[in-house]
Design an enzyme around this catalytic site. Structure first.
Site, PDB file in Angstrom:
ATOM      1  N   ASP A 252      -1.745 -11.268   6.180  1.00  0.00           N
ATOM      2  CA  ASP A 252      -2.719 -11.925   7.053  1.00  0.00           C
ATOM      3  C   ASP A 252      -4.108 -11.833   6.434  1.00  0.00           C
ATOM      4  O   ASP A 252      -4.838 -12.829   6.330  1.00  0.00           O
ATOM      5  CB  ASP A 252      -2.689 -11.245   8.427  1.00  0.00           C
TER       6      ASP A 252
ATOM      7  N   LYS B  63       0.872  -1.181   0.000  1.00  0.00           N
ATOM      8  CA  LYS B  63       0.000   0.000   0.000  1.00  0.00           C
ATOM      9  C   LYS B  63       0.909   1.231   0.000  1.00  0.00           C
ATOM     10  O   LYS B  63       0.779   2.158   0.801  1.00  0.00           O
ATOM     11  CB  LYS B  63      -0.898  -0.075   1.248  1.00  0.00           C
TER      12      LYS B  63
END
Ligand code: NAP
Length: 409
Positions: free
Chosen positions: A297, A219
């Site tokens: 995750d 990101k």
């Protein structure tokens, strides 16, 4: 190979197992004991089917979590970490972590203290597991999630603590950053060394397994100096360590019109939110995905859902000195002791362990036997509720059915 101690050794980073290796296991909390019993039965059956009596695992119980506390007075005794280091490979059931209070995650502590920096989660479809996708067979990916830093480093303070107040004061007085006085604070470190060793392992895996691409998921458009740096260091390590075997996506189109030359892996990157769309819409474009801790995750659970849920998602935490194999799901406390849940995730994690120690003949039999068991309609509750006509069996019976298939060859 004879070895009275059953100790696995490492040669140039590759585990060398004796024929009767000692492998430690942590049973785990909640559903842990049920799925561990099931997984052990299947793993032993796979080894027996592949090697007769010539090879056999000598399982050694070590303690952590609630059982660790009951038996040793500690949730993570130092002997447990020492045993994993000594024996190189270990397997564990899930361990409870309280949310928002109490002790930090034992799972995270194991990964950090043993420096198990790569969380490796393969996601493959096992036909006919019910899936929400139209073409679940198109999903064949391995997520390499950085395991030791990012927001999971555990550097955080509650809003009303002295430490948070000190950090807020420092930020205001020294850096001119004003935070609301009631902010809890967490720190997100992402380092060059940890990024490079993770991405390097992901590229090596792609090359060893003939896979076409490694995608850096980040990101970095928003978090430039953490996630953006992960992207930059990922490309850098590909150039530095694998210059002849890797090519960037841009160079692939400029020089080869988009068609990958043999023996090369394309390195590309995708912004995290967009990648969540693309793994749904165009899953065939992704094979290995390397990503910081938190993204990894989320993504691995989402991918697991695409192939039928957490009950079937295996995982490994791998470092340079040892590895711990574990199911991706948690302790599912409401099903504890009911002999009900799907042990597939821990069974497939065990298959990864066998592959890690070089026992491929045994490892490869396991997904095949699992697939045949499901295909004949013998399944646990989670799959039965989506597979009309299937016979719902307890966890232990599901494992026995897989073990029988292994014995049949
Ligand atoms: P969870 O234990 O993964 O369970 C959530 C739900 O997923 C279950 O209620 C069940 O869904 C389904 N599920 C999980 N394992 C399954 C299996 N083997 N077979 C079939 N369905 C399965 O998640 P959680 O409730 O968020 O977490 C519980 C505890 O586990 C927490 O303390 C958490 O910190 C811990 N945890 C540990 C690990 C680890 O040890 N590595 C990882 C994750 C979480 P249905 O209710 O729909 O049947």
């Amino acid at each position: 190979m004879e070895d009275a101690n059953g100790i696995i050794t490492l040669e140039n980073g590759h585990p060398i197992a004796p024929d009767f290796p000692v492998i430690p296991f942590i049973e785990g909390d909640g559903i842990g004991p049920d799925i561990w019993r099931a997984a052990r039965l299947v793993l032993d059956a796979a080894v027996a089917a592949a090697y007769g009596g010539r090879r056999k695992i000598r399982w050694k119980e070590i303690f952590a979590g609630e059982k660790g506390f009951r038996v040793t007075g500690s949730y993570l005794p130092p002997e447990t970490l020492a045993a994993i280091k000594t024996h190189v490979a270990a397997i564990k059931g899930p361990l409870t972590t309280p949310v928002g209070e109490g002790f930090r995650s034992i799972n995270v502590a194991i990964r950090q203290q043993l420096d198990l920096y790569a969380c490796v989660r393969p996601v493959r479809y096992i036909d006919p597991v019910p899936s929400p996708m139209k073409h679940p067979e198109a999903i064949d990916m391995v997520v390499f999630r950085e395991n030791t830093e990012d927001l999971y480093a555990g550097i955080e303070w509650p809003a009303d603590s002295d430490a948070a107040e000190e950090v807020r004061t420092f930020l205001k007085s020294r850096l001119g950053v004003a935070l609301p006085p009631d902010s809890g604070i967490g720190i997100k470190p992402i380092s060059e060394k940890n990024t490079k060793r993770l991405v390097s392992r992901a590229i090596a895996y792609a090359l060893e397994n003939g896979l076409p691409s490694v995608t850096l998921m980040h990101k970095g458009n928003i978090m430039k100096y953490t996630e953006g740096a992960f992207r930059a260091w990922g490309y850098a390590v590909a150039r530095e360590v694998f210059p002849a075997q890797t090519i960037t996506e841009a160079a692939l189109y400029e020089q080869y019109d988009g068609s990958l030359p043999a023996g090369k892996v394309v390195i590309k990157d995708r912004i995290a939110d967009m990648l969540f769309q693309q793994v749904l819409l165009r899953p065939r474009e992704f094979s290995v995905i390397a990503t910081p801790n938190l993204n990894g995750d989320y993504l691995s659970d989402a991918l697991a859902a695409q192939v039928g849920g957490l009950g079937m998602a295996p995982g490994a935490n791998i470092g340079d000195a040892c590895a711990v194999f574990e199911a991706t799901h948690g302790t599912a406390p409401k099903y504890a002791g009911m002999d009900k849940v799907n042990p597939g995730s821990l069974i497939l994690s065990g298959a990864m362990l066998l592959e890690y120690i070089g026992w491929k003949e045994a490892a490869l039999r396991i997904p095949a036997a699992l697939q045949r068991t499901i295909a004949q309609g013998t399944v646990t509750y989670d799959l039965a509720r989506q597979l009309p006509g299937a016979e719902k069996v307890p966890c232990s019976e599901f494992a026995r059915a897989i073990a029988e298939k292994l014995a049949d060859g």
